[in-house]
Enzyme design. Structure first.
Site, mmCIF file in Angstrom:
data_model
loop_
_atom_site.group_PDB
_atom_site.id
_atom_site.type_symbol
_atom_site.label_atom_id
_atom_site.label_comp_id
_atom_site.label_asym_id
_atom_site.label_seq_id
_atom_site.Cartn_x
_atom_site.Cartn_y
_atom_site.Cartn_z
ATOM 1 N N TYR A 144 136.695 12.975 42.158
ATOM 2 C CA TYR A 144 137.391 13.933 41.296
ATOM 3 C C TYR A 144 136.662 15.271 41.389
ATOM 4 C CZ TYR A 144 138.944 16.200 36.926
ATOM 5 O OH TYR A 144 139.438 17.087 35.994
ATOM 6 N N ASP A 239 130.363 18.487 46.382
ATOM 7 C CA ASP A 239 130.662 18.742 44.969
ATOM 8 C C ASP A 239 129.537 18.122 44.135
ATOM 9 O OD1 ASP A 239 133.487 18.066 42.724
ATOM 10 O OD2 ASP A 239 131.490 18.901 42.398
ATOM 11 N N LYS A 267 128.239 21.785 34.667
ATOM 12 C CA LYS A 267 127.523 20.906 33.734
ATOM 13 C C LYS A 267 126.092 21.368 33.453
ATOM 14 C CE LYS A 267 130.505 17.085 35.147
ATOM 15 N NZ LYS A 267 131.278 16.625 33.991
HETATM 16 P P1 KE4 Z 1 134.985 20.812 34.808
HETATM 17 O O1 KE4 Z 1 136.134 21.709 35.226
HETATM 18 O O2 KE4 Z 1 135.411 19.697 33.900
HETATM 19 O O3 KE4 Z 1 133.780 21.603 34.288
HETATM 20 O O4 KE4 Z 1 134.412 20.137 36.159
HETATM 21 C C1 KE4 Z 1 135.300 19.402 36.984
HETATM 22 C C2 KE4 Z 1 134.508 18.434 37.835
HETATM 23 C C3 KE4 Z 1 134.277 18.755 39.167
HETATM 24 N N1 KE4 Z 1 133.569 17.931 39.972
HETATM 25 C C4 KE4 Z 1 133.037 16.777 39.493
HETATM 26 C C5 KE4 Z 1 132.256 15.899 40.420
HETATM 27 C C6 KE4 Z 1 133.240 16.404 38.136
HETATM 28 O O5 KE4 Z 1 132.708 15.240 37.677
HETATM 29 C C7 KE4 Z 1 133.983 17.245 37.295
HETATM 30 C C8 KE4 Z 1 134.260 16.900 35.852
HETATM 31 N N2 KE4 Z 1 133.781 15.628 35.410
HETATM 32 C C9 KE4 Z 1 134.525 15.014 34.321
HETATM 33 C C10 KE4 Z 1 133.866 13.651 34.002
HETATM 34 N N3 KE4 Z 1 133.970 12.731 35.059
HETATM 35 C C11 KE4 Z 1 134.580 15.894 33.123
HETATM 36 C C12 KE4 Z 1 135.088 15.226 31.874
HETATM 37 C C13 KE4 Z 1 136.411 15.782 31.467
HETATM 38 O O6 KE4 Z 1 137.253 16.044 32.340
HETATM 39 O O7 KE4 Z 1 136.593 15.951 30.242
#
Ligand code: KE4
Length: 428
Positions: A144, A239, A267
Protein backbone atom coordinates in the site's frame (compact mmCIF):
# COMPACT_ATOMS: atom_id res chain seq x y z
CA UNK A 1 -14.31 -2.93 30.25
CA UNK A 2 -16.97 -0.24 29.94
CA UNK A 3 -17.11 1.42 26.51
CA UNK A 4 -20.38 3.35 26.83
CA UNK A 5 -18.95 6.83 26.25
CA UNK A 6 -16.94 5.57 23.24
CA UNK A 7 -20.15 4.16 21.82
CA UNK A 8 -22.08 7.41 22.17
CA UNK A 9 -19.27 9.56 20.79
CA UNK A 10 -18.79 7.20 17.86
CA UNK A 11 -22.55 7.14 17.13
CA UNK A 12 -22.42 10.93 16.73
CA UNK A 13 -19.25 10.63 14.63
CA UNK A 14 -21.10 8.39 12.20
CA UNK A 15 -23.68 11.15 11.63
CA UNK A 16 -20.94 13.64 10.83
CA UNK A 17 -18.18 11.76 8.99
CA UNK A 18 -18.27 8.81 6.54
CA UNK A 19 -18.10 5.68 8.70
CA UNK A 20 -17.46 7.94 11.71
CA UNK A 21 -13.76 8.19 10.91
CA UNK A 22 -11.26 10.29 8.98
CA UNK A 23 -9.39 7.24 7.78
CA UNK A 24 -10.94 3.80 7.16
CA UNK A 25 -8.10 1.95 8.91
CA UNK A 26 -9.50 3.15 12.27
CA UNK A 27 -13.07 1.96 11.80
CA UNK A 28 -12.58 -1.55 13.26
CA UNK A 29 -14.11 -2.85 10.00
CA UNK A 30 -12.01 -6.00 10.03
CA UNK A 31 -12.68 -6.85 13.69
CA UNK A 32 -16.27 -5.67 14.17
CA UNK A 33 -17.66 -3.74 17.10
CA UNK A 34 -17.24 -0.05 17.92
CA UNK A 35 -13.85 1.65 17.89
CA UNK A 36 -12.68 2.97 21.25
CA UNK A 37 -12.54 6.76 21.24
CA UNK A 38 -9.18 7.97 22.52
CA UNK A 39 -8.90 10.81 25.02
CA UNK A 40 -5.09 11.03 25.28
CA UNK A 41 -1.78 9.22 25.03
CA UNK A 42 1.24 9.19 27.31
CA UNK A 43 4.39 7.16 26.69
CA UNK A 44 3.42 3.59 25.74
CA UNK A 45 -0.19 4.10 26.84
CA UNK A 46 -3.47 5.24 25.35
CA UNK A 47 -6.48 6.26 27.48
CA UNK A 48 -9.99 6.14 26.06
CA UNK A 49 -12.94 8.39 26.94
CA UNK A 50 -14.28 5.75 29.34
CA UNK A 51 -11.05 5.90 31.32
CA UNK A 52 -9.69 2.56 30.10
CA UNK A 53 -5.90 2.31 29.73
CA UNK A 54 -4.14 0.34 27.00
CA UNK A 55 -0.58 -0.56 26.11
CA UNK A 56 -0.44 0.86 22.58
CA UNK A 57 1.07 -1.07 19.65
CA UNK A 58 -0.41 1.15 16.91
CA UNK A 59 1.57 4.30 17.69
CA UNK A 60 -0.70 6.26 15.34
CA UNK A 61 0.16 3.63 12.63
CA UNK A 62 3.90 4.10 13.01
CA UNK A 63 4.92 7.74 13.65
CA UNK A 64 5.20 7.57 17.45
CA UNK A 65 8.46 5.65 17.77
CA UNK A 66 9.24 7.69 20.91
CA UNK A 67 5.80 7.04 22.41
CA UNK A 68 2.97 9.48 23.05
CA UNK A 69 3.58 13.07 24.23
CA UNK A 70 7.34 12.60 24.39
CA UNK A 71 8.60 15.75 26.16
CA UNK A 72 11.35 16.35 23.59
CA UNK A 73 8.74 16.47 20.84
CA UNK A 74 6.07 18.42 22.72
CA UNK A 75 8.63 20.99 23.89
CA UNK A 76 9.92 21.41 20.33
CA UNK A 77 6.36 21.95 19.08
CA UNK A 78 5.64 24.39 21.96
CA UNK A 79 8.64 26.51 21.09
CA UNK A 80 7.81 26.50 17.39
CA UNK A 81 4.14 27.30 17.81
CA UNK A 82 4.96 30.34 19.97
CA UNK A 83 6.53 31.85 16.85
CA UNK A 84 3.55 31.18 14.59
CA UNK A 85 2.09 28.19 12.80
CA UNK A 86 2.96 28.68 9.13
CA UNK A 87 4.62 31.25 6.91
CA UNK A 88 4.60 29.77 3.41
CA UNK A 89 8.18 30.93 3.12
CA UNK A 90 11.60 29.25 3.54
CA UNK A 91 12.64 28.56 7.13
CA UNK A 92 15.91 27.29 8.62
CA UNK A 93 14.00 24.44 10.27
CA UNK A 94 13.31 22.93 6.84
CA UNK A 95 17.08 22.89 6.21
CA UNK A 96 17.62 21.09 9.52
CA UNK A 97 15.04 18.39 8.83
CA UNK A 98 16.31 17.95 5.27
CA UNK A 99 19.89 17.67 6.60
CA UNK A 100 18.80 14.96 9.05
CA UNK A 101 17.10 12.92 6.31
CA UNK A 102 19.95 13.36 3.80
CA UNK A 103 22.47 12.58 6.54
CA UNK A 104 20.65 9.41 7.59
CA UNK A 105 19.85 7.83 4.22
CA UNK A 106 22.84 7.32 1.89
CA UNK A 107 20.81 7.21 -1.34
CA UNK A 108 19.10 10.54 -0.61
CA UNK A 109 21.11 13.47 -1.99
CA UNK A 110 18.18 15.91 -2.08
CA UNK A 111 14.71 15.81 -0.50
CA UNK A 112 11.36 17.57 -0.84
CA UNK A 113 9.07 17.84 2.19
CA UNK A 114 5.32 17.35 1.67
CA UNK A 115 2.31 16.76 3.95
CA UNK A 116 1.62 13.03 3.89
CA UNK A 117 2.97 9.70 2.75
CA UNK A 118 0.42 9.72 -0.04
CA UNK A 119 1.73 13.05 -1.31
CA UNK A 120 5.24 11.63 -1.17
CA UNK A 121 4.46 8.54 -3.26
CA UNK A 122 2.21 10.46 -5.65
CA UNK A 123 5.00 12.98 -6.25
CA UNK A 124 7.70 10.33 -6.59
CA UNK A 125 5.62 8.53 -9.23
CA UNK A 126 5.07 11.75 -11.19
CA UNK A 127 8.78 12.59 -10.92
CA UNK A 128 9.81 9.14 -12.16
CA UNK A 129 7.47 9.48 -15.15
CA UNK A 130 8.77 12.98 -15.85
CA UNK A 131 12.40 11.92 -15.55
CA UNK A 132 12.06 8.85 -17.81
CA UNK A 133 9.32 10.16 -20.12
CA UNK A 134 7.62 6.76 -19.67
CA UNK A 135 4.17 5.82 -18.35
CA UNK A 136 4.11 2.35 -16.79
CA UNK A 137 4.44 1.95 -13.00
CA UNK A 138 5.07 -1.47 -11.42
CA UNK A 139 3.69 -2.17 -7.94
CA UNK A 140 3.11 -5.36 -5.97
CA UNK A 141 0.10 -7.05 -4.43
CA UNK A 142 -0.25 -6.38 -0.72
CA UNK A 143 1.83 -3.20 -0.95
CA UNK A 144 0.00 0.00 0.00
CA UNK A 145 1.38 3.40 -0.96
CA UNK A 146 -1.42 5.74 0.13
CA UNK A 147 -4.54 6.70 -1.79
CA UNK A 148 -2.82 7.64 -5.01
CA UNK A 149 -5.17 6.92 -7.92
CA UNK A 150 -2.53 5.16 -9.99
CA UNK A 151 -1.54 2.97 -7.05
CA UNK A 152 -5.06 2.04 -5.90
CA UNK A 153 -4.96 -0.89 -8.27
CA UNK A 154 -5.79 -4.51 -7.48
CA UNK A 155 -3.68 -7.33 -8.79
CA UNK A 156 -5.00 -8.77 -12.01
CA UNK A 157 -5.61 -12.55 -12.33
CA UNK A 158 -2.20 -13.53 -13.77
CA UNK A 159 1.23 -12.61 -12.37
CA UNK A 160 2.02 -9.73 -14.68
CA UNK A 161 -1.31 -8.10 -15.37
CA UNK A 162 -2.38 -4.62 -16.39
CA UNK A 163 -4.16 -3.61 -13.22
CA UNK A 164 -7.84 -3.00 -12.69
CA UNK A 165 -9.11 -0.16 -10.49
CA UNK A 166 -9.36 -1.03 -6.78
CA UNK A 167 -11.76 1.77 -5.93
CA UNK A 168 -14.70 3.49 -7.57
CA UNK A 169 -13.48 6.78 -8.97
CA UNK A 170 -10.17 5.41 -10.19
CA UNK A 171 -10.49 5.41 -13.95
CA UNK A 172 -9.36 2.66 -16.26
CA UNK A 173 -7.29 5.31 -17.97
CA UNK A 174 -5.41 5.83 -14.72
CA UNK A 175 -4.96 2.17 -13.82
CA UNK A 176 -4.09 0.94 -17.30
CA UNK A 177 -0.51 2.11 -16.83
CA UNK A 178 -0.09 0.23 -13.57
CA UNK A 179 1.37 -3.26 -13.67
CA UNK A 180 0.67 -5.33 -10.56
CA UNK A 181 3.06 -8.19 -9.78
CA UNK A 182 3.44 -10.75 -7.02
CA UNK A 183 5.67 -9.60 -4.16
CA UNK A 184 8.96 -11.50 -3.73
CA UNK A 185 8.46 -13.12 -7.14
CA UNK A 186 11.81 -12.84 -8.95
CA UNK A 187 10.61 -14.54 -12.15
CA UNK A 188 7.63 -12.19 -12.30
CA UNK A 189 9.70 -9.03 -12.24
CA UNK A 190 12.13 -10.44 -14.82
CA UNK A 191 9.21 -11.38 -17.09
CA UNK A 192 7.64 -7.93 -16.71
CA UNK A 193 10.85 -6.22 -17.75
CA UNK A 194 11.39 -8.56 -20.66
CA UNK A 195 7.88 -7.74 -21.92
CA UNK A 196 7.48 -4.08 -20.93
CA UNK A 197 11.02 -2.97 -20.06
CA UNK A 198 11.24 0.14 -22.18
CA UNK A 199 7.78 1.39 -21.09
CA UNK A 200 8.42 1.06 -17.34
CA UNK A 201 8.99 4.43 -15.62
CA UNK A 202 9.35 3.07 -12.10
CA UNK A 203 9.01 0.14 -9.75
CA UNK A 204 7.66 1.04 -6.31
CA UNK A 205 7.66 -1.28 -3.33
CA UNK A 206 7.76 -1.41 0.44
CA UNK A 207 11.13 -3.03 1.32
CA UNK A 208 9.44 -4.42 4.42
CA UNK A 209 5.72 -4.51 3.77
CA UNK A 210 3.64 -3.31 6.69
CA UNK A 211 0.36 -3.32 4.79
CA UNK A 212 -0.30 -7.04 4.50
CA UNK A 213 1.11 -7.54 7.95
CA UNK A 214 4.90 -7.41 8.36
CA UNK A 215 6.44 -9.15 5.33
CA UNK A 216 10.06 -8.41 4.38
CA UNK A 217 11.30 -8.53 0.82
CA UNK A 218 13.93 -11.19 0.20
CA UNK A 219 17.46 -9.95 -0.51
CA UNK A 220 17.33 -11.66 -3.89
CA UNK A 221 14.08 -9.94 -4.84
CA UNK A 222 15.40 -6.48 -3.95
CA UNK A 223 18.67 -7.13 -5.81
CA UNK A 224 16.79 -8.24 -8.95
CA UNK A 225 14.51 -5.19 -8.82
CA UNK A 226 17.64 -3.04 -8.56
CA UNK A 227 19.37 -4.82 -11.45
CA UNK A 228 16.32 -4.80 -13.75
CA UNK A 229 15.52 -1.12 -13.13
CA UNK A 230 19.16 -0.17 -13.75
CA UNK A 231 19.38 -2.30 -16.90
CA UNK A 232 16.18 -0.83 -18.41
CA UNK A 233 16.55 2.79 -17.26
CA UNK A 234 13.59 2.63 -14.85
CA UNK A 235 13.49 4.38 -11.46
CA UNK A 236 13.55 2.20 -8.32
CA UNK A 237 11.39 3.74 -5.61
CA UNK A 238 11.48 2.34 -2.08
CA UNK A 239 8.40 3.36 -0.16
CA UNK A 240 9.84 3.82 3.34
CA UNK A 241 6.91 5.82 4.68
CA UNK A 242 6.54 3.11 7.34
CA UNK A 243 10.06 1.62 7.52
CA UNK A 244 11.99 4.90 7.30
CA UNK A 245 13.70 5.52 10.69
CA UNK A 246 11.55 2.62 12.01
CA UNK A 247 13.58 -0.53 11.28
CA UNK A 248 16.90 1.35 11.32
CA UNK A 249 18.04 4.97 11.39
CA UNK A 250 19.02 4.58 7.74
CA UNK A 251 15.74 2.86 6.87
CA UNK A 252 15.18 -0.66 5.54
CA UNK A 253 17.52 0.10 2.64
CA UNK A 254 20.43 0.31 5.09
CA UNK A 255 19.58 -3.18 6.39
CA UNK A 256 19.41 -4.63 2.89
CA UNK A 257 22.41 -2.66 1.55
CA UNK A 258 20.36 -1.48 -1.42
CA UNK A 259 20.48 1.98 -3.02
CA UNK A 260 17.19 2.96 -4.71
CA UNK A 261 16.90 5.99 -6.98
CA UNK A 262 14.10 7.55 -4.91
CA UNK A 263 12.76 6.95 -1.41
CA UNK A 264 9.50 8.11 0.12
CA UNK A 265 9.08 8.94 3.80
CA UNK A 266 6.30 9.91 6.21
CA UNK A 267 5.14 9.07 9.72
CA UNK A 268 8.29 9.15 11.93
CA UNK A 269 9.93 12.05 10.05
CA UNK A 270 7.06 14.22 11.33
CA UNK A 271 6.98 12.85 14.88
CA UNK A 272 3.20 12.54 14.76
CA UNK A 273 2.51 15.75 12.83
CA UNK A 274 1.27 15.71 9.20
CA UNK A 275 4.30 15.17 6.98
CA UNK A 276 5.79 13.26 4.08
CA UNK A 277 8.98 13.53 2.07
CA UNK A 278 10.54 12.13 -1.08
CA UNK A 279 14.19 12.23 -2.00
CA UNK A 280 16.99 10.53 -3.86
CA UNK A 281 19.55 11.06 -6.60
CA UNK A 282 20.22 14.76 -7.21
CA UNK A 283 20.02 14.21 -10.97
CA UNK A 284 16.39 13.12 -10.53
CA UNK A 285 15.37 15.46 -7.70
CA UNK A 286 16.60 18.48 -9.68
CA UNK A 287 13.82 17.75 -12.18
CA UNK A 288 11.30 18.97 -9.56
CA UNK A 289 9.93 22.52 -9.99
CA UNK A 290 11.37 25.12 -9.65
CA UNK A 291 14.76 23.45 -10.25
CA UNK A 292 13.22 21.42 -13.06
CA UNK A 293 9.88 21.08 -14.81
CA UNK A 294 8.02 18.37 -12.82
CA UNK A 295 5.29 20.19 -10.95
CA UNK A 296 4.68 19.60 -7.25
CA UNK A 297 3.59 22.11 -4.59
CA UNK A 298 1.96 22.39 -1.15
CA UNK A 299 0.77 25.24 1.06
CA UNK A 300 1.91 23.64 4.32
CA UNK A 301 4.87 21.64 3.00
CA UNK A 302 7.77 21.99 5.45
CA UNK A 303 5.60 23.88 7.95
CA UNK A 304 7.28 24.94 11.20
CA UNK A 305 5.23 22.69 13.50
CA UNK A 306 5.71 19.42 11.58
CA UNK A 307 9.39 20.16 11.00
CA UNK A 308 9.88 20.93 14.71
CA UNK A 309 8.31 17.61 15.70
CA UNK A 310 10.27 15.75 13.04
CA UNK A 311 13.60 17.33 14.00
CA UNK A 312 13.07 16.49 17.69
CA UNK A 313 12.18 12.91 16.81
CA UNK A 314 15.07 12.24 14.45
CA UNK A 315 17.60 13.94 16.77
CA UNK A 316 16.38 11.74 19.64
CA UNK A 317 16.77 8.64 17.46
CA UNK A 318 20.19 9.77 16.20
CA UNK A 319 21.61 10.43 19.67
CA UNK A 320 20.12 7.67 21.81
CA UNK A 321 20.45 3.87 21.90
CA UNK A 322 16.90 3.52 20.60
CA UNK A 323 17.39 0.78 18.05
CA UNK A 324 19.12 -1.81 20.27
CA UNK A 325 16.36 -1.28 22.86
CA UNK A 326 13.60 -1.57 20.24
CA UNK A 327 15.20 -4.74 18.85
CA UNK A 328 15.46 -6.32 22.31
CA UNK A 329 11.86 -5.57 23.28
CA UNK A 330 10.43 -6.60 19.90
CA UNK A 331 12.36 -9.85 19.90
CA UNK A 332 11.16 -10.59 23.45
CA UNK A 333 7.55 -9.92 22.43
CA UNK A 334 7.79 -12.03 19.27
CA UNK A 335 9.26 -14.95 21.22
CA UNK A 336 6.61 -14.64 23.93
CA UNK A 337 3.78 -14.62 21.38
CA UNK A 338 5.31 -17.59 19.56
CA UNK A 339 5.64 -19.59 22.81
CA UNK A 340 2.06 -18.75 23.84
CA UNK A 341 0.55 -19.73 20.48
CA UNK A 342 2.68 -22.89 20.21
CA UNK A 343 1.72 -24.03 23.71
CA UNK A 344 -1.96 -23.63 22.79
CA UNK A 345 -1.58 -25.26 19.36
CA UNK A 346 -2.76 -22.13 17.58
CA UNK A 347 -1.51 -22.23 13.94
CA UNK A 348 0.59 -19.11 13.46
CA UNK A 349 3.74 -17.52 12.11
CA UNK A 350 5.37 -14.24 13.06
CA UNK A 351 6.74 -11.61 10.70
CA UNK A 352 9.15 -9.15 12.28
CA UNK A 353 11.80 -6.65 11.26
CA UNK A 354 13.07 -4.53 14.11
CA UNK A 355 10.20 -2.98 16.05
CA UNK A 356 7.47 -3.75 13.52
CA UNK A 357 5.86 -7.17 13.78
CA UNK A 358 2.74 -9.21 13.03
CA UNK A 359 1.33 -12.39 14.55
CA UNK A 360 -0.21 -14.10 11.52
CA UNK A 361 -3.00 -16.64 12.09
CA UNK A 362 -1.52 -18.76 9.34
CA UNK A 363 0.77 -21.77 9.74
CA UNK A 364 2.53 -20.91 6.45
CA UNK A 365 5.33 -18.31 6.40
CA UNK A 366 3.82 -15.19 4.85
CA UNK A 367 5.89 -14.05 1.88
CA UNK A 368 3.28 -12.42 -0.36
CA UNK A 369 -0.37 -11.39 -0.58
CA UNK A 370 -1.51 -14.79 -1.87
CA UNK A 371 -0.35 -16.40 1.40
CA UNK A 372 -1.33 -13.44 3.61
CA UNK A 373 -4.88 -13.52 2.28
CA UNK A 374 -5.28 -17.08 3.65
CA UNK A 375 -4.87 -15.94 7.27
CA UNK A 376 -7.70 -16.82 9.67
CA UNK A 377 -9.07 -13.29 10.01
CA UNK A 378 -11.98 -14.44 12.18
CA UNK A 379 -9.51 -15.80 14.71
CA UNK A 380 -7.57 -12.54 14.48
CA UNK A 381 -10.75 -10.57 15.28
CA UNK A 382 -11.39 -12.67 18.41
CA UNK A 383 -7.73 -12.29 19.44
CA UNK A 384 -7.90 -8.53 18.85
CA UNK A 385 -10.89 -8.13 21.16
CA UNK A 386 -9.40 -10.41 23.77
CA UNK A 387 -6.27 -8.30 23.82
CA UNK A 388 -8.27 -5.06 23.96
CA UNK A 389 -10.25 -6.31 26.95
CA UNK A 390 -6.92 -7.22 28.60
CA UNK A 391 -5.66 -3.66 28.05
CA UNK A 392 -3.61 -4.12 24.86
CA UNK A 393 -4.39 -1.95 21.83
CA UNK A 394 -3.40 -3.69 18.58
CA UNK A 395 -3.87 -2.58 14.97
CA UNK A 396 -7.46 -3.54 14.10
CA UNK A 397 -6.53 -5.71 11.13
CA UNK A 398 -4.55 -8.86 10.50
CA UNK A 399 -2.97 -7.02 7.57
CA UNK A 400 -1.20 -4.33 9.58
CA UNK A 401 2.00 -4.22 11.62
CA UNK A 402 2.28 -3.62 15.35
CA UNK A 403 4.86 -1.09 16.50
CA UNK A 404 6.93 -0.85 19.66
CA UNK A 405 8.17 2.53 20.91
CA UNK A 406 11.15 3.52 23.04
CA UNK A 407 8.59 4.28 25.77
CA UNK A 408 7.72 0.57 26.04
CA UNK A 409 9.37 -1.37 28.86
CA UNK A 410 10.07 -5.01 29.69
CA UNK A 411 7.09 -4.89 32.03
CA UNK A 412 4.80 -3.77 29.19
CA UNK A 413 6.07 -6.65 27.07
CA UNK A 414 5.50 -9.14 29.89
CA UNK A 415 1.95 -7.80 30.45
CA UNK A 416 1.29 -8.11 26.71
CA UNK A 417 2.50 -11.72 26.60
CA UNK A 418 0.24 -12.58 29.55
CA UNK A 419 -2.71 -10.92 27.78
CA UNK A 420 -1.88 -12.95 24.66
CA UNK A 421 -1.79 -16.21 26.64
CA UNK A 422 -5.29 -15.47 27.96
CA UNK A 423 -6.64 -14.20 24.60
CA UNK A 424 -5.22 -17.10 22.58
CA UNK A 425 -6.59 -19.58 25.13
CA UNK A 426 -10.08 -18.26 24.31
CA UNK A 427 -9.57 -19.35 20.68
CA UNK A 428 -9.04 -23.04 21.42
P1 KE4 B 1 -0.33 8.62 4.56
O1 KE4 B 1 -0.87 9.33 3.33
O2 KE4 B 1 -1.39 7.86 5.30
O3 KE4 B 1 0.51 9.54 5.45
O4 KE4 B 1 0.75 7.54 4.04
C1 KE4 B 1 0.35 6.58 3.08
C2 KE4 B 1 1.28 5.39 3.15
C3 KE4 B 1 2.26 5.26 2.18
N1 KE4 B 1 3.13 4.22 2.19
C4 KE4 B 1 3.07 3.28 3.17
C5 KE4 B 1 4.05 2.15 3.15
C6 KE4 B 1 2.09 3.37 4.20
O5 KE4 B 1 2.04 2.42 5.17
C7 KE4 B 1 1.18 4.44 4.18
C8 KE4 B 1 0.09 4.58 5.22
N2 KE4 B 1 -0.01 3.53 6.17
C9 KE4 B 1 -1.33 3.30 6.74
C10 KE4 B 1 -1.23 2.12 7.73
N3 KE4 B 1 -0.90 0.90 7.10
C11 KE4 B 1 -1.87 4.52 7.39
C12 KE4 B 1 -3.10 4.30 8.23
C13 KE4 B 1 -4.29 4.95 7.62
O6 KE4 B 1 -4.44 4.91 6.39
O7 KE4 B 1 -5.09 5.51 8.41
Amino acid sequence: MNHSISKSVFARAQQLMPGGVNSPARAFGAVGGTPVVIERGQGAHLYDVDGNCYIDYVGSWGPLILGHADSRVTESIRQAIAKGTSFGAPTAAENRLAELIVGAVKSVEKVRLVNSGTEATMSAIRLARGFTDRDVIVKFGGNYHGHVDSLLVAAGSSAATLGVPDSPGVTRGTSQDTLVLKFNDVAGIEQAFSEHGEQIAAVILEPVVGNMGCVPATNEFLQVVRQQTERHGAVMILDEVMTGFRVAYGGAQSLFGIQPDLTTFGKIVGGGMPIGAYGGRQEIMDQVLPAGKVFQAGTLSGNPIATAAGIATLEALQQGDSYPKLERLASKLAEGLHQAATKLDVPHTIGRVGSMLTLFFNSQKVTDWEVASQCDTERFAKYFWGMLEHGVYLPCSQFEASFISTAHTDEHIEQTIQAAQQSLAMLT
